[in-house]
Design a protein around this motif. Structure first.
Motif, short mmCIF file in Angstrom:
data_model
loop_
_atom_site.label_atom_id
_atom_site.label_comp_id
_atom_site.label_asym_id
_atom_site.label_seq_id
_atom_site.Cartn_x
_atom_site.Cartn_y
_atom_site.Cartn_z
N SER A 6 0.84 -1.20 0.00
CA SER A 6 0.00 0.00 0.00
C SER A 6 0.87 1.25 0.00
N ASP A 7 2.03 1.21 0.68
CA ASP A 7 2.97 2.33 0.65
C ASP A 7 3.50 2.53 -0.76
N VAL A 8 3.86 1.45 -1.42
CA VAL A 8 4.41 1.53 -2.78
C VAL A 8 3.37 2.13 -3.72
N LYS A 9 2.13 1.68 -3.61
CA LYS A 9 1.09 2.15 -4.51
C LYS A 9 0.84 3.64 -4.33
N LEU A 30 1.77 4.77 -11.78
CA LEU A 30 1.70 3.49 -12.50
C LEU A 30 2.88 3.35 -13.47
N ASP A 31 3.31 4.44 -14.07
CA ASP A 31 4.47 4.39 -14.97
C ASP A 31 5.73 3.99 -14.21
N ILE A 59 7.98 0.62 -14.88
CA ILE A 59 9.42 0.68 -15.15
C ILE A 59 10.17 -0.17 -14.13
N GLY A 60 9.81 -0.07 -12.88
CA GLY A 60 10.46 -0.87 -11.84
C GLY A 60 10.28 -2.36 -12.08
N TYR A 61 9.09 -2.76 -12.51
CA TYR A 61 8.83 -4.16 -12.78
C TYR A 61 9.66 -4.64 -13.97
#
Length: 76
Positions: A21-24, A29-30, A34-36
């Protein structure tokens, strides 16, 4: 002395959901996409390929730039 925190499966799930939830909320979303893509590029490396990447980084190349080039190659 090494201190380790041992969590139950339920505590791990709660902790993971909290972190997600912190990450979101902290990333667009971009940025998440990119991280993924960067993660996937690194995950697919063999130990030998990762060692070579590390060697190049120690020689002065920027790690992020090398990983981004790998991500660009995945898209081709």
């Amino acid at each position: 002395m090494r201190h380790e925190i041992i969590m139950t499966k339920e505590e791990q799930t709660i902790w993971l959901n909290y972190r997600l939830s912190d990450v979101k909320t902290d990333r667009t979303l971009d940025e998440l996409a990119i991280g993924y893509a960067r993660y996937e590029a690194l995950r697919r490396l063999s130990p030998h390929q990762y060692t070579e990447l590390h060697r190049r980084n120690l020689a002065g190349e920027r790690f992020d730039d090398m990983v981004d080039a790998m991500v660009a190659d995945l898209g081709r």
